[in-house]
Scaffold this motif. Structure first.
Motif, mmCIF file in Angstrom:
data_model
loop_
_atom_site.group_PDB
_atom_site.id
_atom_site.type_symbol
_atom_site.label_atom_id
_atom_site.label_comp_id
_atom_site.label_asym_id
_atom_site.label_seq_id
_atom_site.Cartn_x
_atom_site.Cartn_y
_atom_site.Cartn_z
ATOM 1 N N LEU A 98 2.382 -3.713 9.200
ATOM 2 C CA LEU A 98 1.878 -2.639 8.345
ATOM 3 C C LEU A 98 2.675 -1.345 8.493
ATOM 4 C CD1 LEU A 98 -1.960 -3.137 8.840
ATOM 5 C CD2 LEU A 98 -0.478 -4.089 7.049
ATOM 6 N N CYS A 101 3.362 1.726 5.834
ATOM 7 C CA CYS A 101 2.318 1.935 4.820
ATOM 8 C C CYS A 101 1.787 3.358 4.913
ATOM 9 C CB CYS A 101 1.165 0.950 5.020
ATOM 10 S SG CYS A 101 1.587 -0.768 4.702
ATOM 11 N N LEU A 104 -3.858 2.727 1.649
ATOM 12 C CA LEU A 104 -4.451 1.401 1.662
ATOM 13 C C LEU A 104 -5.066 1.115 0.320
ATOM 14 C CD1 LEU A 104 -7.738 2.041 2.187
ATOM 15 C CD2 LEU A 104 -6.868 2.324 4.475
ATOM 16 N N ALA A 131 4.344 2.198 0.069
ATOM 17 C CA ALA A 131 3.864 0.973 0.709
ATOM 18 C C ALA A 131 2.383 1.154 1.005
ATOM 19 C CB ALA A 131 4.632 0.694 1.988
ATOM 20 N N VAL A 132 1.584 0.138 0.692
ATOM 21 C CA VAL A 132 0.149 0.189 0.938
ATOM 22 C C VAL A 132 -0.276 -1.012 1.777
ATOM 23 C CG1 VAL A 132 -0.351 1.459 -1.188
ATOM 24 C CG2 VAL A 132 -0.431 -1.031 -1.213
ATOM 25 N N ALA A 133 -1.313 -0.816 2.563
ATOM 26 C CA ALA A 133 -1.945 -1.908 3.301
ATOM 27 C C ALA A 133 -3.043 -2.458 2.405
ATOM 28 C CB ALA A 133 -2.521 -1.401 4.624
ATOM 29 N N MET A 144 1.098 -5.871 3.726
ATOM 30 C CA MET A 144 1.825 -4.769 3.110
ATOM 31 C C MET A 144 2.236 -5.166 1.684
ATOM 32 S SD MET A 144 5.540 -3.071 3.955
ATOM 33 C CE MET A 144 5.116 -2.022 5.325
ATOM 34 N N HIS A 146 3.926 -3.099 -2.129
ATOM 35 C CA HIS A 146 4.496 -1.879 -2.688
ATOM 36 C C HIS A 146 3.853 -1.585 -4.035
ATOM 37 C CE1 HIS A 146 7.469 -3.085 0.295
ATOM 38 N NE2 HIS A 146 7.626 -1.784 0.445
#
Length: 190
Positions: A98, A101, A104, A131-133, A144, A146
């Protein structure tokens, strides 16, 4: 910052109704945002999935902690970040996959799209890739991904995935909170 109105020190409340493909209401989510300990706390109760989430944010809307409750008094999932993109669990285990990130995302709530919208300093016509979790509330899997956020107008945004054929356009209110979302959410403005 994002040029959206500040929340009152008394907090803010928003409600979404989850709708099925026929337009029928199937559940409600209630979100409460409060100011405490020099940051924001977002507390959401999602009726359809019967989960509660707590997201602790800095004063500038950077994610600091995430807690997910399903059927226990203790969190089923508890993640934290140092603000520099390094993530870990409450037991101290570093979540290398992660790292990087900044935000979220959960498919069960449109609120998670509001996190980068409130934080990103984008002007109309500008784009940012983050970048997101991505959290699956059923399996507790976190991956992860994008996302490409584009500010289409003062209160209209597009979110797309460069990795998958996914895109959504939606409007936000004066606070930067998502109104109706094409993934099946309708904002209650009562």
């Amino acid at each position: 910052m994002s040029n959206y109105s500040a929340f009152s020190s008394d907090g803010h409340r928003a409600t979404w109704t989850a709708i099925d493909p026929t337009g029928r209401s199937v559940a409600t989510e209630t979100l409460t945002i409060t100011w405490e300990n020099e940051g924001w706390t977002a507390n959401g109760v999602v009726g359809r999935e019967q989960v509660q989430y707590v997201i602790r944010l800095s004063a500038t809307w950077q994610v600091r902690q995430f807690l997910l409750f399903r059927d226990l008094d203790e969190p089923d999932l508890w993640l934290a970040t140092d603000g520099g993109g390094r993530w870990g669990e409450m037991n101290g285990a570093h979540r290398l996959e992660l790292d990087g990130c900044t935000d979220l995302e959960m498919a069960v709530t449109p609120f998670s799209a509001s996190l980068p919208i409130r934080r990103l300093p984008l002007e109309v016509g500008h784009t940012a890739e983050i970048a997101v979790a991505v959290i699956d509330v059923d399996t507790l899997d976190v991956q992860m991904a994008h996302r490409r956020y584009t500010r289409l107008d003062v209160r209209r945004w597009s979110v797309a995935s460069p990795e998958h054929p996914f895109a959504a356009e939606f409007d936000v209110d004066e606070f930067g909170l998502v109104l109706d979302h094409p993934a099946g959410f309708r904002r209650s403005l009562a």
